[in-house]
Every structure is written in C-alpha cells, then in structure tokens.
Scaffold this motif. Structure first.
Motif, PDB file in Angstrom:
ATOM      1  N   PHE A  61      86.755  32.579  46.187  1.00  0.00           N
ATOM      2  CA  PHE A  61      88.170  32.526  46.030  1.00  0.00           C
ATOM      3  C   PHE A  61      88.505  34.147  45.547  1.00  0.00           C
ATOM      4  O   PHE A  61      88.974  35.216  45.629  1.00  0.00           O
ATOM      5  N   ILE A  62      87.132  34.983  45.925  1.00  0.00           N
ATOM      6  CA  ILE A  62      87.251  36.307  45.935  1.00  0.00           C
ATOM      7  C   ILE A  62      87.386  37.562  46.437  1.00  0.00           C
ATOM      8  O   ILE A  62      87.847  38.426  46.134  1.00  0.00           O
ATOM      9  N   GLY A  63      88.107  36.751  48.121  1.00  0.00           N
ATOM     10  CA  GLY A  63      88.408  37.936  48.682  1.00  0.00           C
ATOM     11  C   GLY A  63      90.326  38.389  47.902  1.00  0.00           C
ATOM     12  O   GLY A  63      90.669  38.978  47.999  1.00  0.00           O
ATOM     13  N   TRP A  64      90.612  37.066  47.311  1.00  0.00           N
ATOM     14  CA  TRP A  64      91.797  36.819  46.962  1.00  0.00           C
ATOM     15  C   TRP A  64      91.920  37.345  45.773  1.00  0.00           C
ATOM     16  O   TRP A  64      93.107  38.067  45.547  1.00  0.00           O
ATOM     17  N   VAL A  65      91.202  37.693  44.766  1.00  0.00           N
ATOM     18  CA  VAL A  65      90.705  38.270  43.321  1.00  0.00           C
ATOM     19  C   VAL A  65      91.313  40.006  43.334  1.00  0.00           C
ATOM     20  O   VAL A  65      91.864  40.548  43.872  1.00  0.00           O
ATOM     21  N   PHE A  66      90.038  39.971  45.034  1.00  0.00           N
ATOM     22  CA  PHE A  66      90.113  41.642  45.340  1.00  0.00           C
ATOM     23  C   PHE A  66      91.764  41.797  45.681  1.00  0.00           C
ATOM     24  O   PHE A  66      92.198  42.898  45.338  1.00  0.00           O
ATOM     25  N   ILE A  67      92.574  41.269  46.841  1.00  0.00           N
ATOM     26  CA  ILE A  67      94.012  41.843  47.041  1.00  0.00           C
ATOM     27  C   ILE A  67      94.501  41.347  45.849  1.00  0.00           C
ATOM     28  O   ILE A  67      95.874  42.243  45.848  1.00  0.00           O
ATOM     29  N   ALA A  68      94.857  40.323  45.434  1.00  0.00           N
ATOM     30  CA  ALA A  68      95.517  40.269  43.503  1.00  0.00           C
ATOM     31  C   ALA A  68      95.026  42.264  42.880  1.00  0.00           C
ATOM     32  O   ALA A  68      96.364  42.098  41.901  1.00  0.00           O
ATOM     33  N   ILE A  69      94.145  41.969  43.029  1.00  0.00           N
ATOM     34  CA  ILE A  69      93.387  43.123  42.169  1.00  0.00           C
ATOM     35  C   ILE A  69      94.908  44.795  43.174  1.00  0.00           C
ATOM     36  O   ILE A  69      94.806  45.786  42.291  1.00  0.00           O
ATOM     37  N   PHE A  70      94.469  44.513  44.087  1.00  0.00           N
ATOM     38  CA  PHE A  70      95.482  45.859  44.809  1.00  0.00           C
ATOM     39  C   PHE A  70      96.670  46.244  44.692  1.00  0.00           C
ATOM     40  O   PHE A  70      97.359  46.596  45.163  1.00  0.00           O
ATOM     41  N   THR A  71      97.066  44.311  44.418  1.00  0.00           N
ATOM     42  CA  THR A  71      98.981  44.239  44.093  1.00  0.00           C
ATOM     43  C   THR A  71      99.348  44.683  42.887  1.00  0.00           C
ATOM     44  O   THR A  71      99.951  44.723  42.207  1.00  0.00           O
ATOM     45  N   LEU A  72      98.293  45.390  41.740  1.00  0.00           N
ATOM     46  CA  LEU A  72      98.448  46.129  40.721  1.00  0.00           C
ATOM     47  C   LEU A  72      98.300  44.429  39.747  1.00  0.00           C
ATOM     48  O   LEU A  72      99.149  44.597  38.579  1.00  0.00           O
ATOM     49  N   GLY A  73      97.256  43.610  39.853  1.00  0.00           N
ATOM     50  CA  GLY A  73      97.663  42.763  39.303  1.00  0.00           C
ATOM     51  C   GLY A  73      98.642  41.469  39.208  1.00  0.00           C
ATOM     52  O   GLY A  73      98.363  39.625  39.183  1.00  0.00           O
TER      53      GLY A  73
END
Length: 229
Positions: A180-192
């Motif tokens: 899920f690490i890739g999705w975590v980075f994407i979620a971070i870029f959406t300001l959480g």
C-alpha cells in the motif's frame, strides 16, 4: 490454495462496494474524535485558547491528558478494526456498533490490557534489535481480531494465539501492508484527504487476511494455549 496478496486486495474492494460512504464517514469521525477531543480538553485545562496557543512548553497537565485519552481511545480504534471485519464477512456494518464497545467495560479493559502487553513485549524485543521487535509486532498483530471472535480469551491468550497462528504468514502480512506504500504517498499528496478512502481499504484487506489465514484455524477444536511469549 491460499489467496495471493492481489486477490486479498481485490476481495476487499469487492466487499467495500456499496459501503464506501459509511467507511469514509467512520474514518472521518474517528479522526475528529481522537484528534480534537484531547485538544479541546488540553485547551480547557490550560485556561483557555489564548493561554494554550502561547505556551512555550507542554505543561504536565497536557501530558496527563494525552496519556489518558491515548488509553481511552484504544477500545474505539479497535472496534473500528472490527467494523471492517464485518465488512470483510459481507455483513451489514453499523457505526453505532463501533461506539457500543464502551458499553462492555470488561471487554474494553481487556482490549486496553492487550494493547499495553503488546507494546511492552514489542519494546522488550526491540531492546535487543529493531528487526526482532518488528517481527514480534507482526506476530501479535491478530490479537484484537482473535479477541473479537474469542471474547473468552484473556489479553495474554489472545497475544499468544496470534503468535502461534501467524507462523508461516508473517512475511506475507508484511508484504501485504507494504504493497500500500504507493497509495500512502498519493494520500499524502492529497493533504491527507485520500486517507479517508485508503484507511478502509487497508483495514478491510487486513480483515480479509485474518479471515483467510488466521480465523479458519479457530474452527478447529481448541487446543491448550501455550502462554510462552
């Protein structure tokens, strides 16, 4: 044949169909409660917002409040994991069931005790080396799910049973969550904001992991539990 990681994730997405709304709402509510309730209590204890905002160091009362709420919210966050166990089993989850965990004070105390023991055991292993501590943390990861299906277990029994049933599955569990690490980075870029959807996805996949590899063992005749940690 055991399900692959991709199959587990696909199964989780299928189980979440039609339930994304309630899952996102629960994630948002848990975030609000666990973030802002302690903050409001800390502001009140500090003598008001202005005093709280201008303080240069954290007062003792703030530390006490944070510790108190850290323990108080353990049953709530655990019950939210159980919510996704309901989702993974294709049943109808209700947010009210999450908050109802506090009605059973005995179970709530057991959940808190389990979390404390897991923290102590993992920390002791990490005093040796970080890697053994992480491995033990993974070994204990199914304890809360096991408590849900076996409420008669003590905290130590749930941890020990998790350790026993995770033999042969620790690496798969690690890789599954790492995927899920890739999705975590994407979620971070959406300001959480993306975590409102990612958290239910991860939680349901973990619940499916439990259903597929850990829970089936519980259908066998119960054996005596070795309490060695």
């Amino acid at each position: 044949m055991d399900l692959t990681i991709n199959q587990l994730k696909k199964k989780s997405l299928e189980a979440l169909k039609g339930k994304w709304g309630i899952a996102v709402l629960l994630t948002f509510l848990i975030f609000l409660i666990t973030t802002f309730v302690p903050m409001i209590a800390e502001v009140y204890a500090s003598g008001g917002f202005e005093t709280w905002a201008n303080q240069t160091e954290t007062p003792l009362i703030a530390d006490v409040i944070n510790i108190f709420f850290s323990f108080l919210f353990i049953p709530l966050t655990t019950a939210s994991y159980w919510f996704y166990l309901v989702v993974a089993r294709w049943n109808d989850p209700k947010i009210s069931q999450v908050f109802a965990v506090y009605k059973n004070w005995e179970l709530s105390l057991k959940v808190i005790g389990t979390a404390i023991l897991m923290g102590i055991f993992t920390m002791l292993w990490m005093l040796l080396l970080i890697i053994p501590g992480l491995i033990k943390g993974i070994s204990y990861s199914q304890a809360f799910f096991l408590l849900k299906d076996n409420p008669e277990y003590s905290a130590l029994e749930a941890i020990t049973e998790s350790k026993k049933r995770m033999k042969g599955y620790k690496w798969k569990f690690f890789l599954m969550n790492l995927s899920f690490i890739g999705w975590v980075f994407i979620a971070i870029f959406t300001l959480g904001v993306g975590f409102l959807w990612l958290s239910p996805y991860i939680a349901t996949t973990n619940a499916n992991f439990y259903n597929e590899f850990i829970f089936p063992q519980g259908n066998e005749e119960k054996k005596s539990i070795d309490l060695a940690i």
